[in-house]
Design an enzyme around this catalytic site. Sequence first.
Site, PDB file in Angstrom:
ATOM      1  N   HIS A 128       9.521 -56.830   6.311  1.00 32.12           N
ATOM      2  CA  HIS A 128       8.669 -55.756   6.844  1.00 32.12           C
ATOM      3  C   HIS A 128       7.451 -55.530   5.927  1.00 32.12           C
ATOM      4  O   HIS A 128       6.342 -55.297   6.405  1.00 32.12           O
ATOM      5  CB  HIS A 128       9.463 -54.462   6.991  1.00 32.12           C
ATOM      6  CG  HIS A 128      10.561 -54.552   8.011  1.00 32.12           C
ATOM      7  ND1 HIS A 128      10.370 -55.096   9.255  1.00 32.12           N
ATOM      8  CD2 HIS A 128      11.877 -54.171   7.969  1.00 32.12           C
ATOM      9  CE1 HIS A 128      11.508 -55.052   9.940  1.00 32.12           C
ATOM     10  NE2 HIS A 128      12.433 -54.497   9.175  1.00 32.12           N
ATOM     11  N   LEU A 139     -13.174 -49.855  17.236  1.00 31.03           N
ATOM     12  CA  LEU A 139     -11.839 -50.350  17.599  1.00 31.03           C
ATOM     13  C   LEU A 139     -10.869 -49.181  17.667  1.00 31.03           C
ATOM     14  O   LEU A 139     -10.850 -48.336  16.770  1.00 31.03           O
ATOM     15  CB  LEU A 139     -11.350 -51.353  16.530  1.00 31.03           C
ATOM     16  CG  LEU A 139      -9.883 -51.796  16.624  1.00 31.03           C
ATOM     17  CD1 LEU A 139      -9.649 -52.709  17.833  1.00 31.03           C
ATOM     18  CD2 LEU A 139      -9.434 -52.519  15.354  1.00 31.03           C
ATOM     19  N   ASP A 185       7.333 -59.318  16.076  1.00 31.75           N
ATOM     20  CA  ASP A 185       8.757 -59.598  15.877  1.00 31.75           C
ATOM     21  C   ASP A 185       8.957 -60.700  14.842  1.00 31.75           C
ATOM     22  O   ASP A 185       8.081 -61.551  14.654  1.00 31.75           O
ATOM     23  CB  ASP A 185       9.358 -60.024  17.232  1.00 31.75           C
ATOM     24  CG  ASP A 185      10.879 -59.980  17.223  1.00 31.75           C
ATOM     25  OD1 ASP A 185      11.464 -59.398  16.280  1.00 31.75           O
ATOM     26  OD2 ASP A 185      11.483 -60.541  18.155  1.00 31.75           O
TER      27      ASP A 185
HETATM   28  C1  FPP Z   1      10.424 -56.702  14.183  1.00 28.48           C
HETATM   29  O1  FPP Z   1      11.023 -57.552  13.272  1.00 28.48           O
HETATM   30  C2  FPP Z   1       9.625 -55.736  13.525  1.00 28.48           C
HETATM   31  C3  FPP Z   1       9.856 -54.390  13.534  1.00 28.48           C
HETATM   32  C4  FPP Z   1      10.990 -53.757  14.216  1.00 28.48           C
HETATM   33  C5  FPP Z   1       8.982 -53.484  12.823  1.00 28.48           C
HETATM   34  C6  FPP Z   1       7.541 -53.876  12.773  1.00 28.48           C
HETATM   35  C7  FPP Z   1       6.989 -53.177  11.626  1.00 28.48           C
HETATM   36  C8  FPP Z   1       6.062 -53.645  10.779  1.00 28.48           C
HETATM   37  C9  FPP Z   1       5.345 -54.910  10.955  1.00 28.48           C
HETATM   38  C10 FPP Z   1       5.707 -52.867   9.579  1.00 28.48           C
HETATM   39  C11 FPP Z   1       5.323 -51.435   9.787  1.00 28.48           C
HETATM   40  C12 FPP Z   1       4.123 -51.289  10.620  1.00 28.48           C
HETATM   41  C13 FPP Z   1       3.025 -50.575  10.321  1.00 28.48           C
HETATM   42  C14 FPP Z   1       1.966 -50.432  11.341  1.00 28.48           C
HETATM   43  C15 FPP Z   1       2.808 -49.942   9.013  1.00 28.48           C
HETATM   44  P1  FPP Z   1      12.589 -57.606  13.253  1.00 28.48           P
HETATM   45  O2  FPP Z   1      13.054 -56.794  12.106  1.00 28.48           O
HETATM   46  O3  FPP Z   1      13.157 -57.235  14.571  1.00 28.48           O
HETATM   47  O4  FPP Z   1      12.801 -59.142  12.974  1.00 28.48           O
HETATM   48  P2  FPP Z   1      14.048 -60.033  13.411  1.00 28.48           P
HETATM   49  O5  FPP Z   1      14.051 -60.038  14.917  1.00 28.48           O
HETATM   50  O6  FPP Z   1      13.700 -61.353  12.828  1.00 28.48           O
HETATM   51  O7  FPP Z   1      15.262 -59.408  12.802  1.00 28.48           O
END
Ligand code: FPP
Length: 236
Positions: A38, A132, A21
Amino acid sequence: MASIEQIDLSKLPKHIAIIMDGNGRWAKKKLMPRLFGHTNGVKTVKNIVEFARKLNIRVLTLYAFSTENWQRPEEEVSGLMKLLKLYLKQELDSMIKNDISLKVIGDISKIPTDIQADIKNAIEKTKNNKALILNIALNYGSRQEILRACKILIDKGIKDPTEKDFSDCLYTKNIPDPDLLIRTSGEKRISNFLLWQIAYSEIYVTDVLWPDFSEEEFIKAILDYQKRERRFGKIA
Ligand code: FPP
């Protein structure tokens, strides 16, 4: 400073699950669009997968896209899908080389069909790898998974299921439950992630935002886990 030498290799968590997150907040702090967060989050994914492999962690489950994430703006959803596609393209060779087996939990039938094909291809090409298991949660929601399991039990005609019968109907069939659940960016929530599987997991929350989650932060989480006394409801 936390360092790798401090880790007790005889008490390593076998399965670590991570709620990644804070990408959006990380980007906002830099006055950049959310997708920039992201994109940098993917760099952290690559780094942490490589590090988990080096540490001999057996299963790493990453919450990449939830059943609720479709409600984000179209641009962000399609940006995340593009990042996923790129990730699979860039990392497949390294998964093969490093003995990493890709698995996916969640309902991927809603994911764009070209990416579904990339996912299935990567799963197939890495299925015999042993070091893994990289388990990516995509269009994953725990309530959806639990309901799905109930329906599978009904279809199988099992009227009085055991815990094992139920576990066998989850996406995580044959994968041990997480020993350690990490959540970045400080929120103290589970967000519909692995509700059944984390019954006895140790939970570690850090304020660090996912794009800043370094090897050292990962070591800190493992060291914290190793200090806990896991009793599974029993007494010491
Ligand atoms: C949360 O941050 C993150 C997500 C909803 C997406 C996680 C995705 C990635 C790390 C990239 C894609 C993954 C792979 C495996 C290729 P948020 O957007 O909710 O952050 P915020 O709470 O600060 O708004």
